[in-house]
Design a protein around this motif. Structure first.
Motif, PDB file in Angstrom:
ATOM      1  N   ILE A  77       4.245  38.388  15.398  1.00 45.32           N
ATOM      2  CA  ILE A  77       3.999  39.835  15.424  1.00 45.32           C
ATOM      3  C   ILE A  77       5.271  40.589  15.061  1.00 45.32           C
ATOM      4  O   ILE A  77       5.254  41.549  14.292  1.00 45.32           O
ATOM      5  CB  ILE A  77       3.478  40.269  16.812  1.00 45.32           C
ATOM      6  N   ILE A  78       6.390  40.135  15.605  1.00 46.73           N
ATOM      7  CA  ILE A  78       7.666  40.806  15.307  1.00 46.73           C
ATOM      8  C   ILE A  78       7.975  40.716  13.819  1.00 46.73           C
ATOM      9  O   ILE A  78       8.362  41.704  13.191  1.00 46.73           O
ATOM     10  CB  ILE A  78       8.816  40.187  16.137  1.00 46.73           C
ATOM     11  N   ILE A  79       7.790  39.530  13.254  1.00 45.11           N
ATOM     12  CA  ILE A  79       8.073  39.369  11.826  1.00 45.11           C
ATOM     13  C   ILE A  79       7.179  40.285  10.999  1.00 45.11           C
ATOM     14  O   ILE A  79       7.634  40.972  10.086  1.00 45.11           O
ATOM     15  CB  ILE A  79       7.895  37.903  11.393  1.00 45.11           C
ATOM     16  N   ASN A  80       5.910  40.313  11.334  1.00 44.11           N
ATOM     17  CA  ASN A  80       4.974  41.172  10.607  1.00 44.11           C
ATOM     18  C   ASN A  80       5.363  42.630  10.695  1.00 44.11           C
ATOM     19  O   ASN A  80       5.449  43.338   9.689  1.00 44.11           O
ATOM     20  CB  ASN A  80       3.563  41.023  11.192  1.00 44.11           C
ATOM     21  N   LEU A  81       5.579  43.072  11.919  1.00 37.46           N
ATOM     22  CA  LEU A  81       5.875  44.493  12.109  1.00 37.46           C
ATOM     23  C   LEU A  81       7.215  44.863  11.507  1.00 37.46           C
ATOM     24  O   LEU A  81       7.372  45.950  10.952  1.00 37.46           O
ATOM     25  CB  LEU A  81       5.839  44.846  13.605  1.00 37.46           C
ATOM     26  N   HIS A  82       8.166  43.955  11.587  1.00 35.40           N
ATOM     27  CA  HIS A  82       9.462  44.255  10.976  1.00 35.40           C
ATOM     28  C   HIS A  82       9.313  44.347   9.469  1.00 35.40           C
ATOM     29  O   HIS A  82       9.944  45.196   8.827  1.00 35.40           O
ATOM     30  CB  HIS A  82      10.497  43.193  11.344  1.00 35.40           C
ATOM     31  N   GLY A  83       8.482  43.507   8.903  1.00 34.05           N
ATOM     32  CA  GLY A  83       8.241  43.582   7.468  1.00 34.05           C
ATOM     33  C   GLY A  83       7.633  44.908   7.066  1.00 34.05           C
ATOM     34  O   GLY A  83       7.908  45.443   5.993  1.00 34.05           O
ATOM     35  N   ALA A  84       6.801  45.442   7.949  1.00 27.78           N
ATOM     36  CA  ALA A  84       6.127  46.695   7.632  1.00 27.78           C
ATOM     37  C   ALA A  84       6.959  47.913   8.001  1.00 27.78           C
ATOM     38  O   ALA A  84       6.938  48.922   7.302  1.00 27.78           O
ATOM     39  CB  ALA A  84       4.787  46.747   8.365  1.00 27.78           C
ATOM     40  N   PRO A 123      15.704  38.875   5.151  1.00 33.01           N
ATOM     41  CA  PRO A 123      15.197  39.490   6.386  1.00 33.01           C
ATOM     42  C   PRO A 123      15.106  41.000   6.307  1.00 33.01           C
ATOM     43  O   PRO A 123      14.505  41.618   7.176  1.00 33.01           O
ATOM     44  CB  PRO A 123      16.218  39.058   7.439  1.00 33.01           C
ATOM     45  N   ILE A 124      15.696  41.600   5.303  1.00 33.89           N
ATOM     46  CA  ILE A 124      15.612  43.055   5.168  1.00 33.89           C
ATOM     47  C   ILE A 124      14.378  43.441   4.354  1.00 33.89           C
ATOM     48  O   ILE A 124      13.581  44.270   4.769  1.00 33.89           O
ATOM     49  CB  ILE A 124      16.881  43.629   4.519  1.00 33.89           C
ATOM     50  N   THR A 125      14.239  42.818   3.197  1.00 36.77           N
ATOM     51  CA  THR A 125      13.113  43.172   2.324  1.00 36.77           C
ATOM     52  C   THR A 125      11.886  42.308   2.574  1.00 36.77           C
ATOM     53  O   THR A 125      10.804  42.630   2.121  1.00 36.77           O
ATOM     54  CB  THR A 125      13.510  43.020   0.847  1.00 36.77           C
ATOM     55  N   HIS A 126      12.082  41.189   3.255  1.00 34.55           N
ATOM     56  CA  HIS A 126      11.024  40.194   3.471  1.00 34.55           C
ATOM     57  C   HIS A 126      10.508  39.634   2.141  1.00 34.55           C
ATOM     58  O   HIS A 126       9.367  39.221   2.036  1.00 34.55           O
ATOM     59  CB  HIS A 126       9.874  40.783   4.300  1.00 34.55           C
ATOM     60  N   MET A 127      11.355  39.681   1.160  1.00 35.05           N
ATOM     61  CA  MET A 127      11.040  39.090  -0.142  1.00 35.05           C
ATOM     62  C   MET A 127      11.860  37.816  -0.292  1.00 35.05           C
ATOM     63  O   MET A 127      12.903  37.674   0.339  1.00 35.05           O
ATOM     64  CB  MET A 127      11.415  40.063  -1.269  1.00 35.05           C
ATOM     65  N   PRO A 128      11.397  36.916  -1.163  1.00 37.21           N
ATOM     66  CA  PRO A 128      12.203  35.717  -1.414  1.00 37.21           C
ATOM     67  C   PRO A 128      13.565  36.111  -1.958  1.00 37.21           C
ATOM     68  O   PRO A 128      13.677  37.048  -2.725  1.00 37.21           O
ATOM     69  CB  PRO A 128      11.407  34.967  -2.480  1.00 37.21           C
ATOM     70  N   ARG A 129      14.577  35.386  -1.510  1.00 39.18           N
ATOM     71  CA  ARG A 129      15.919  35.651  -2.006  1.00 39.18           C
ATOM     72  C   ARG A 129      16.134  34.863  -3.276  1.00 39.18           C
ATOM     73  O   ARG A 129      15.650  33.755  -3.425  1.00 39.18           O
ATOM     74  CB  ARG A 129      16.967  35.241  -0.965  1.00 39.18           C
ATOM     75  N   ASN A 130      16.905  35.438  -4.188  1.00 36.91           N
ATOM     76  CA  ASN A 130      17.248  34.725  -5.417  1.00 36.91           C
ATOM     77  C   ASN A 130      18.542  33.973  -5.178  1.00 36.91           C
ATOM     78  O   ASN A 130      19.598  34.320  -5.657  1.00 36.91           O
ATOM     79  CB  ASN A 130      17.406  35.710  -6.575  1.00 36.91           C
ATOM     80  N   ASP A 131      18.401  32.908  -4.413  1.00 38.93           N
ATOM     81  CA  ASP A 131      19.593  32.192  -3.991  1.00 38.93           C
ATOM     82  C   ASP A 131      20.258  31.440  -5.133  1.00 38.93           C
ATOM     83  O   ASP A 131      19.610  30.977  -6.051  1.00 38.93           O
ATOM     84  CB  ASP A 131      19.225  31.161  -2.920  1.00 38.93           C
ATOM     85  N   GLN A 160       0.756  36.258   3.331  1.00 41.53           N
ATOM     86  CA  GLN A 160       1.655  36.785   2.297  1.00 41.53           C
ATOM     87  C   GLN A 160       3.033  36.144   2.409  1.00 41.53           C
ATOM     88  O   GLN A 160       3.639  35.774   1.411  1.00 41.53           O
ATOM     89  CB  GLN A 160       1.795  38.298   2.447  1.00 41.53           C
ATOM     90  N   ILE A 161       3.505  36.024   3.623  1.00 39.67           N
ATOM     91  CA  ILE A 161       4.803  35.374   3.810  1.00 39.67           C
ATOM     92  C   ILE A 161       4.729  33.938   3.321  1.00 39.67           C
ATOM     93  O   ILE A 161       5.634  33.421   2.680  1.00 39.67           O
ATOM     94  CB  ILE A 161       5.233  35.449   5.280  1.00 39.67           C
ATOM     95  N   THR A 162       3.606  33.279   3.639  1.00 40.22           N
ATOM     96  CA  THR A 162       3.422  31.914   3.186  1.00 40.22           C
ATOM     97  C   THR A 162       3.478  31.851   1.667  1.00 40.22           C
ATOM     98  O   THR A 162       4.114  30.987   1.076  1.00 40.22           O
ATOM     99  CB  THR A 162       2.066  31.377   3.668  1.00 40.22           C
ATOM    100  N   GLN A 163       2.820  32.828   1.032  1.00 36.64           N
ATOM    101  CA  GLN A 163       2.839  32.840  -0.425  1.00 36.64           C
ATOM    102  C   GLN A 163       4.239  33.078  -0.956  1.00 36.64           C
ATOM    103  O   GLN A 163       4.660  32.477  -1.940  1.00 36.64           O
ATOM    104  CB  GLN A 163       1.883  33.932  -0.933  1.00 36.64           C
ATOM    105  N   CYS A 256       9.336  48.149  -6.490  1.00 38.60           N
ATOM    106  CA  CYS A 256       8.768  46.876  -6.077  1.00 38.60           C
ATOM    107  C   CYS A 256       9.086  46.528  -4.633  1.00 38.60           C
ATOM    108  O   CYS A 256       8.572  45.554  -4.109  1.00 38.60           O
ATOM    109  CB  CYS A 256       9.260  45.769  -6.997  1.00 38.60           C
ATOM    110  N   LEU A 257       9.925  47.325  -4.023  1.00 35.31           N
ATOM    111  CA  LEU A 257      10.233  47.051  -2.627  1.00 35.31           C
ATOM    112  C   LEU A 257       9.220  47.714  -1.709  1.00 35.31           C
ATOM    113  O   LEU A 257       9.371  47.725  -0.504  1.00 35.31           O
ATOM    114  CB  LEU A 257      11.640  47.538  -2.291  1.00 35.31           C
ATOM    115  N   LYS A 258       8.178  48.274  -2.296  1.00 36.58           N
ATOM    116  CA  LYS A 258       7.194  48.958  -1.455  1.00 36.58           C
ATOM    117  C   LYS A 258       6.519  47.972  -0.522  1.00 36.58           C
ATOM    118  O   LYS A 258       6.511  46.770  -0.746  1.00 36.58           O
ATOM    119  CB  LYS A 258       6.152  49.651  -2.332  1.00 36.58           C
ATOM    120  N   ILE A 259       5.892  48.529   0.504  1.00 33.33           N
ATOM    121  CA  ILE A 259       5.204  47.723   1.494  1.00 33.33           C
ATOM    122  C   ILE A 259       4.028  47.020   0.843  1.00 33.33           C
ATOM    123  O   ILE A 259       3.311  47.615   0.050  1.00 33.33           O
ATOM    124  CB  ILE A 259       4.711  48.630   2.626  1.00 33.33           C
ATOM    125  N   PRO A 260       3.821  45.742   1.169  1.00 36.39           N
ATOM    126  CA  PRO A 260       2.681  45.026   0.613  1.00 36.39           C
ATOM    127  C   PRO A 260       1.382  45.776   0.867  1.00 36.39           C
ATOM    128  O   PRO A 260       1.226  46.425   1.899  1.00 36.39           O
ATOM    129  CB  PRO A 260       2.704  43.701   1.366  1.00 36.39           C
TER     130      PRO A 260
END
Length: 279
Positions: A77-84, A123-131, A160-163, A256-260
Motif C-alpha cells: 500500500i505504501i509503495i502504491n500510494l507513494h507512487g501516486a 523510488p522518486i518516479t517509480h519508473m525503471p532506472r536507466n542504470d 504496473q510495477i511488475t511490468q 511522461c512522468l505523469k501518474i499512470p
DNA sequence: AACCGGTTCAACCGCGTACGA
DNA sequence: GTCGTACGCGGTTGAACCGGT
C-alpha cells in the motif's frame, strides 16, 4: 529507548521523553483531551513546548498506534500510494490505520527506497532506472523476483510495477550483448527463468525517437517498450546493431512522468475523499 | 573485548497553511 | 487586506543499536 542528553532552551526541556513525562501527558489527555497544544504543557505540568507534546502523543503515545514490523500488505500500500502521491506521508498514513506519518516516512527511507533501488526502480518516479551496465547484473535477480511476484490489488497498481520490472529486466538483458561476453549473454538469455518473457513473439524494431507516454503506457506489455506502429519498418531488428538504437525505457519528457492512468482514475477520489475507505 | 561503519527511528526544525482578530 | 497565532507536514538530525572485523 534513546537517551539524548536533555537540553533546556528558554527553560523548556528538549530531547527524549522520560516515562514520567509520558505518564503525565497520557493522564492529562485521557482526562481532558489535548485541547490547545500550546497551553497543554502548563496545564499538564510538563516542562515541554506544545509542539513536542503533540509530536510525542501523535507519534508514540496515542493508544491506537500499531508498533512492530510492517506487513507485506502495508508495504505494498505504501509503495502504491507513494507512487501516486509522492512524499505525502500524512495522506499515506491515513490509509494505514495505526501507523504514523513519521513511522511510514522512516520505513520508506530505511527499507522501501532501498528495495526499489535494488530492483532498478527509481523510488522518486517509480519508473525503471536507466542504470549503467555495471548495475545490470546486480539487478537481475531482484528484477526476476519482482517481475514474477504474484501482485494482486484492487487498483492493479502492482501489476504496473511488475511490468516496469519486466521492462527494466529486458532492457538490462538487452544491453548486455554489446558490453559483456557472448557466453555470459547467451547463458542469461537461455535461462529457463526468463522464458516467461517470451510468451508471445516480440517484433523487435529499431526506434528512432524516445518513447512517448502513449507508447510507454500502452505498448509495454506486448512489446515491452518497443514501438510497433505502422510507420515502422517491418524488417526485424538486426541484433548486430548497436544497443544505442534501442528506445530508452525511461521517459525523457516531463510529460511522461505523469501518474499512470490506472492511478489517475482514482486520483480525484483519493484526494477529495481522504477519509474514504475505498482504497 | 574493542573498535568501526552502517542502520534505525524518536525527536527536532523550519516552513506552509488555516483561521480568527 | 494584513497581521499574529496555532497547527500540521516533510526534511533532517543524532544517539542507540547492530553486525562485521
Amino acid at each position: 529507548m534513546m537517551s539524548r542528553s536533555p537540553m533546556l532552551e528558554n527553560g523548556v526541556k528538549k530531547g527524549p521523553w522520560t516515562p514520567e513525562e509520558d505518564q503525565k501527558l497520557v493522564d492529562y489527555i485521557e482526562k481532558y483531551g489535548h485541547g490547545s497544544w500550546r497551553s497543554l504543557p502548563n496545564l499538564a505540568g510538563l516542562n515541554r513546548c506544545g509542539k513536542s507534546c503533540r509530536l510525542r502523543w501523535t507519534n508514540y503515545l496515542r493508544p491506537d498506534i500499531i508498533r512492530g514490523n510492517f506487513s507485506d500488505q502495508e508495504e505494498q500500500i505504501i509503495i502504491n500510494l507513494h507512487g501516486a502521491l509522492g512524499n505525502k506521508w500524512s495522506i499515506i498514513a491515513r490509509h494505514l490505520p495505526g501507523r504514523t506519518d513519521n513511522e511510514i516516512k522512516n520505513f520508506w527511507n530505511t527499507n522501501l527506497k532501498k528495495k526499489l533501488l535494488q530492483m532498478g526502480i527509481d523510488p522518486i518516479t517509480h519508473m525503471p532506472r536507466n542504470d549503467p551496465y555495471l548495475n545490470n547484473l546486480s539487478n537481475l535477480h531482484h528484477l526476476l523476483s519482482f517481475s514474477t511476484a504474484p501482485w494482486d490489488n484492487p487498483l492493479g497498481l502492482h501489476s504496473q510495477i511488475t511490468q516496469l520490472a519486466r521492462a527494466q529486466l529486458l532492457q538490462n538483458l538487452w544491453q548486455l550483448p554489446s558490453t559483456s561476453s557472448p557466453s555470459l549473454y547467451n547463458s542469461l538469455f537461455n535461462a529457463q527463468q526468463i522464458s516467461y518473457l517470451q510468451t508471445s513473439p516480440i517484433s523487435v524494431e529499431p526506434s528512432e525517437k524516445p518513447l512517448s507516454c502513449e507508447d510507454y503506457d500502452g505498448a509495454m506489455d506486448d512489446t515491452l517498450g518497443f514501438r510497433n506502429d505502422s510507420n515502422q519498418s517491418e524488417t526485424p531488428y538486426d541484433m548486430s546493431q548497436s544497443s544505442s538504437s534501442l528506445p530508452n525505457l525511461i521517459p525523457t519528457s516531463l510529460e511522461c512522468l505523469k501518474i499512470p492512468s490506472v492511478v489517475e482514475d482514482k486520483w480525484e477520489d483519493l484526494i477529495n475523499d481522504e477519509e474514504s475507505e475505498s482504497y
